[in-house]
Design a protein around this motif. Structure first.
Motif, PDB file in Angstrom:
ATOM      1  N   PRO A  73      -0.617   7.714 -11.501  1.00  0.00           N
ATOM      2  CA  PRO A  73      -0.694   6.301 -11.093  1.00  0.00           C
ATOM      3  C   PRO A  73      -0.138   6.048  -9.689  1.00  0.00           C
ATOM      4  O   PRO A  73      -0.656   5.200  -8.951  1.00  0.00           O
ATOM      5  CB  PRO A  73       0.142   5.578 -12.156  1.00  0.00           C
ATOM      6  CG  PRO A  73       0.106   6.482 -13.348  1.00  0.00           C
ATOM      7  CD  PRO A  73       0.116   7.863 -12.782  1.00  0.00           C
ATOM      8  N   GLN A  74       0.897   6.785  -9.305  1.00  0.00           N
ATOM      9  CA  GLN A  74       1.448   6.629  -7.959  1.00  0.00           C
ATOM     10  C   GLN A  74       0.463   7.128  -6.893  1.00  0.00           C
ATOM     11  O   GLN A  74       0.277   6.501  -5.845  1.00  0.00           O
ATOM     12  CB  GLN A  74       2.762   7.394  -7.848  1.00  0.00           C
ATOM     13  CG  GLN A  74       3.846   6.940  -8.812  1.00  0.00           C
ATOM     14  CD  GLN A  74       5.087   7.801  -8.721  1.00  0.00           C
ATOM     15  OE1 GLN A  74       5.712   7.892  -7.658  1.00  0.00           O
ATOM     16  NE2 GLN A  74       5.451   8.455  -9.809  1.00  0.00           N
ATOM     17  N   LEU A  75      -0.195   8.251  -7.183  1.00  0.00           N
ATOM     18  CA  LEU A  75      -1.204   8.762  -6.256  1.00  0.00           C
ATOM     19  C   LEU A  75      -2.392   7.817  -6.173  1.00  0.00           C
ATOM     20  O   LEU A  75      -2.972   7.609  -5.094  1.00  0.00           O
ATOM     21  CB  LEU A  75      -1.671  10.149  -6.708  1.00  0.00           C
ATOM     22  CG  LEU A  75      -0.620  11.259  -6.698  1.00  0.00           C
ATOM     23  CD1 LEU A  75      -1.204  12.539  -7.286  1.00  0.00           C
ATOM     24  CD2 LEU A  75      -0.102  11.506  -5.287  1.00  0.00           C
ATOM     25  N   ALA A  76      -2.750   7.219  -7.311  1.00  0.00           N
ATOM     26  CA  ALA A  76      -3.874   6.281  -7.334  1.00  0.00           C
ATOM     27  C   ALA A  76      -3.584   5.054  -6.477  1.00  0.00           C
ATOM     28  O   ALA A  76      -4.488   4.505  -5.827  1.00  0.00           O
ATOM     29  CB  ALA A  76      -4.178   5.871  -8.776  1.00  0.00           C
ATOM     30  N   ALA A  77      -2.321   4.622  -6.444  1.00  0.00           N
ATOM     31  CA  ALA A  77      -1.957   3.476  -5.606  1.00  0.00           C
ATOM     32  C   ALA A  77      -2.124   3.806  -4.124  1.00  0.00           C
ATOM     33  O   ALA A  77      -2.597   2.971  -3.336  1.00  0.00           O
ATOM     34  CB  ALA A  77      -0.516   3.057  -5.905  1.00  0.00           C
ATOM     35  N   VAL A  78      -1.760   5.022  -3.748  1.00  0.00           N
ATOM     36  CA  VAL A  78      -1.964   5.459  -2.364  1.00  0.00           C
ATOM     37  C   VAL A  78      -3.457   5.531  -2.053  1.00  0.00           C
ATOM     38  O   VAL A  78      -3.905   5.133  -0.971  1.00  0.00           O
ATOM     39  CB  VAL A  78      -1.300   6.826  -2.126  1.00  0.00           C
ATOM     40  CG1 VAL A  78      -1.622   7.359  -0.724  1.00  0.00           C
ATOM     41  CG2 VAL A  78       0.204   6.740  -2.337  1.00  0.00           C
TER      42      VAL A  78
END
Length: 338
Positions: A47-52
């Motif tokens: 999810p953190q990578l998806a936000a980037v």
């Protein structure tokens, strides 16, 4: 979401998030320095990578930089496991037919799979270094990268453990294969390092093309700049990726970062053998199939395996013609004979 690994940053490279159009990227050391680190804690990190990724596509990423696939290693420069199946039975049938062997009935129900070397891979634009006499061939395939997979998993449930999708050139040294198989102990020297696409993508990035554990898009192959094949990876795939993962996990757990391959993509095109591009067919994803077809039709092969300086290019586009994974482009740098 699209991810890649830059060669800079040590043996396992530097993880970057890549924009959908493959023009920009952003390193994410505060989230995960490498792709393997991300996969080790995928539920929290994804999810953190998806936000980037969302910020990058919106033009709002704070540390975006140009993306050059030629600076990439394979997404996983080395992996805990690389197991390659043979899910397209037309490939198996064709090779066996050429030597007068029938298909064992079990091959239609029980996947073939071998365990390849995974301690190092060829970067997507790096050369293939081998002797021409070894019979250098490419094999264009689709692969998936798993999260942790429990032993004995159901094939449908196994699909939920697919984190990423990639392409691969599973390099084969055809002239070394017969002697190795004759020993009854599988491939080793005949299967050197493979080369994966610059970019790995999450299944949702494929949209409607990802369904039933398969990628329903043509896989495109050029040899020395000329079309060699574009069979559809979702057609004639006897075993979907869920089944292949479950097969690999029958007697063992699979750790996060395991790579599972589809085998050479191959379409029957209305018949057993398929047809070359120049004859109006969708062509092939390896030279061996063309040679086997030639043996069946004329009694001897006519197409040579790769020679010094030959270049194979492998890629996949969506329905709008947009490149999804970037390109694998491997040129042969022949080793001296003797």
């Amino acid at each position: 979401m699209k991810l890649a690994t830059l060669k800079a940053g040590g043996r396992d490279g530097t993880l970057v998030v890549v924009s959908r159009d493959l023009t920009r990227c952003q390193p994410v050391p505060e989230i995960a320095p490498t792709l393997q680190k991300a996969l080790d804690d995928w539920a929290n990190v994804a999810p953190q990578l998806a936000a980037v990724y969302e910020a990058l596509n919106a033009g709002a990423a704070r540390h975006a930089q140009p993306f050059d696939p030629r600076t990439c290693a394979s997404p996983l420069p080395r992996a805990y496991q690389w197991a390659d199946g043979s899910a397209y039975l037309n490939h198996v049938e064709l090779v066996r037919k050429a030597r007068g062997a029938e298909m064992p009935p079990a091959f239609y129900d029980d996947p073939l799979m071998y365990q390849g070397g995974s301690d190092s891979f060829i970067a997507p634009y790096d050369p293939i270094r081998a002797k021409v006499s070894w019979g250098i061939d490419f094999e264009a395939e689709v692969t998936v990268v798993t999260t942790d997979v429990p032993m004995g998993i159901d094939p449908v449930a196994a699909r939920n453990h697919i984190a990423l999708v990639m392409l691969v050139n599973d390099v084969s040294l055809r002239n070394l294969i017969p002697n190795e198989l004759a020993k009854g102990f599988g491939f080793f020297q005949s299967k050197p390092a493979s080369s994966f696409s610059p970019v790995a993508v999450t299944p949702d990035e494929l949209g409607d093309a990802w369904r039933d554990g398969k990628v329903h898009l043509p896989l495109r192959v050029n040899l020395n700049g000329k079309p060699f094949g574009f069979p559809n990876a979702g057609v004639d795939m006897q075993f979907d990726f869920g089944r292949l993962i479950a097969h690999a996990a029958t007697t063992r757990e699979l750790e996060a970062g395991s790579i599972i391959g589809s085998g050479t993509v191959s379409n029957k095109q209305g018949g057993l053998y398929g047809s070359k591009v120049e004859n109006g067919g969708v062509g092939y994803c390896c030279i061996a199939e063309v040679r086997m077809l030639e043996i069946i039709e004329t009694g001897k092969p006519q197409t040579p395996f790769m020679q010094d300086g030959d270049t194979v290019t492998i890629w996949m586009t969506d329905d709008a013609g947009n490149d999804i994974f970037g390109r694998i482009e491997n040129r042969v740098e022949a080793l001296p004979e003797g």
